[in-house]
Design an enzyme around this catalytic site. Structure first.
Site, short mmCIF file in Angstrom:
data_model
loop_
_atom_site.label_atom_id
_atom_site.label_comp_id
_atom_site.label_asym_id
_atom_site.label_seq_id
_atom_site.Cartn_x
_atom_site.Cartn_y
_atom_site.Cartn_z
CG ASP A 1 36.04 16.38 36.53
OD1 ASP A 1 35.24 15.54 36.08
OD2 ASP A 1 35.90 17.61 36.36
N GLY B 1 31.76 26.84 39.03
CA GLY B 1 32.07 27.09 40.43
C GLY B 1 31.01 27.88 41.17
CG ASN C 1 29.79 24.22 42.52
OD1 ASN C 1 30.56 23.27 42.39
ND2 ASN C 1 29.45 24.99 41.50
CG HIS D 1 32.66 18.99 35.46
ND1 HIS D 1 33.75 18.99 36.30
CD2 HIS D 1 31.88 20.04 35.84
CE1 HIS D 1 33.65 19.99 37.14
NE2 HIS D 1 32.54 20.65 36.89
CB SER E 1 31.04 23.66 36.15
OG SER E 1 30.71 22.73 37.18
#
Length: 212
Positions: free
Chosen positions: A187, A78, A107, A190, A41
């Site tokens: 969040d 992801g 991740n 990002h 991402s």
């Protein structure tokens, strides 16, 4: 020895002969090829316009500095290194890149996956790219300090793989960004659009020496 009739006009015209020789010996300027961005991402442009993400900015910079290169962004939000390992061969076959930027692993770290698995997957993806005659740039990732010793072991794997396979290397994709909360979306994971030029500059340091 007589000269074949179809070549005789070239002998009478030296400039034509020279031009013909150059056409056969000079490499095509447009033949440099594709740069494949293989990330998660952080490279897919999560939460921002896709044309604002650093791979899109890379394409714009190349259009100005190295127009013989194009960019394919095969990043998936992801994605883990395991997922990347499973799909890299098909992606290489589809795009036949000259350069592969491997920007996976964040991740894996956030999920606490084994460092040994991370290493194995990065090595496998690098080997796949090199078998496909692509040059490789490995982009390092980091975790917050609260991950303890795991964070240090995690980060060390990227440079270890780059050193073992003698690839190009960037220490940290989010260098100059990770410490500034204003450069992240709500969040806190990002980067916002305003941070993407910094990500591009980080990647460019490792990529520029590979551009022929």
């Amino acid at each position: 020895m007589s000269i074949p009739r179809f070549l005789s006009h070239l002998v009478r015209r030296p400039r034509t002969l020279l031009l013909a020789a150059l056409l056969f010996t000079l490499p095509a300027a447009q033949a440099a090829g594709t740069i494949l961005v293989f990330g998660d991402s952080l490279s897919a442009g999560y939460g921002i316009a896709r044309d604002a993400a650093w791979p899109a900015l890379l394409a714009k910079r190349l259009a100005e500095k190295k127009p013989e290169y194009s960019v394919v962004n095969a990043s998936i939000s992801g994605e883990t290194t395991g997922g990347g390992r499973a799909r890299i061969d098909a992606t290489l076959t589809r795009h036949t890149p000259a350069i592969v930027i491997i920007a996976l692993g964040s991740n894996d770290g956030l999920r606490g996956l084994p460092v040994a698995t991370l290493r194995s997957n990065l090595l496998a993806m690098t080997d796949s790219a090199e078998r496909a005659h692509a040059r490789v740039l490995i982009v390092g990732q980091r975790l917050p300090p609260n991950y303890g010793n795991y964070a240090e072991e995690f980060h060390a794997v990227f440079s270890e793989v780059a050193r073992t396979r003698k690839t190009a290397y960037v220490d940290f994709l989010l260098d100059g960004v990770a410490s500034d909360p204003h450069l992240f979306q709500a969040d806190n994971l990002h980067p916002v659009a305003a941070a993407q030029p910094r990500l591009l500059d980080n990647v460019w340091r490792g990529l520029a020496p590979l551009l022929r």
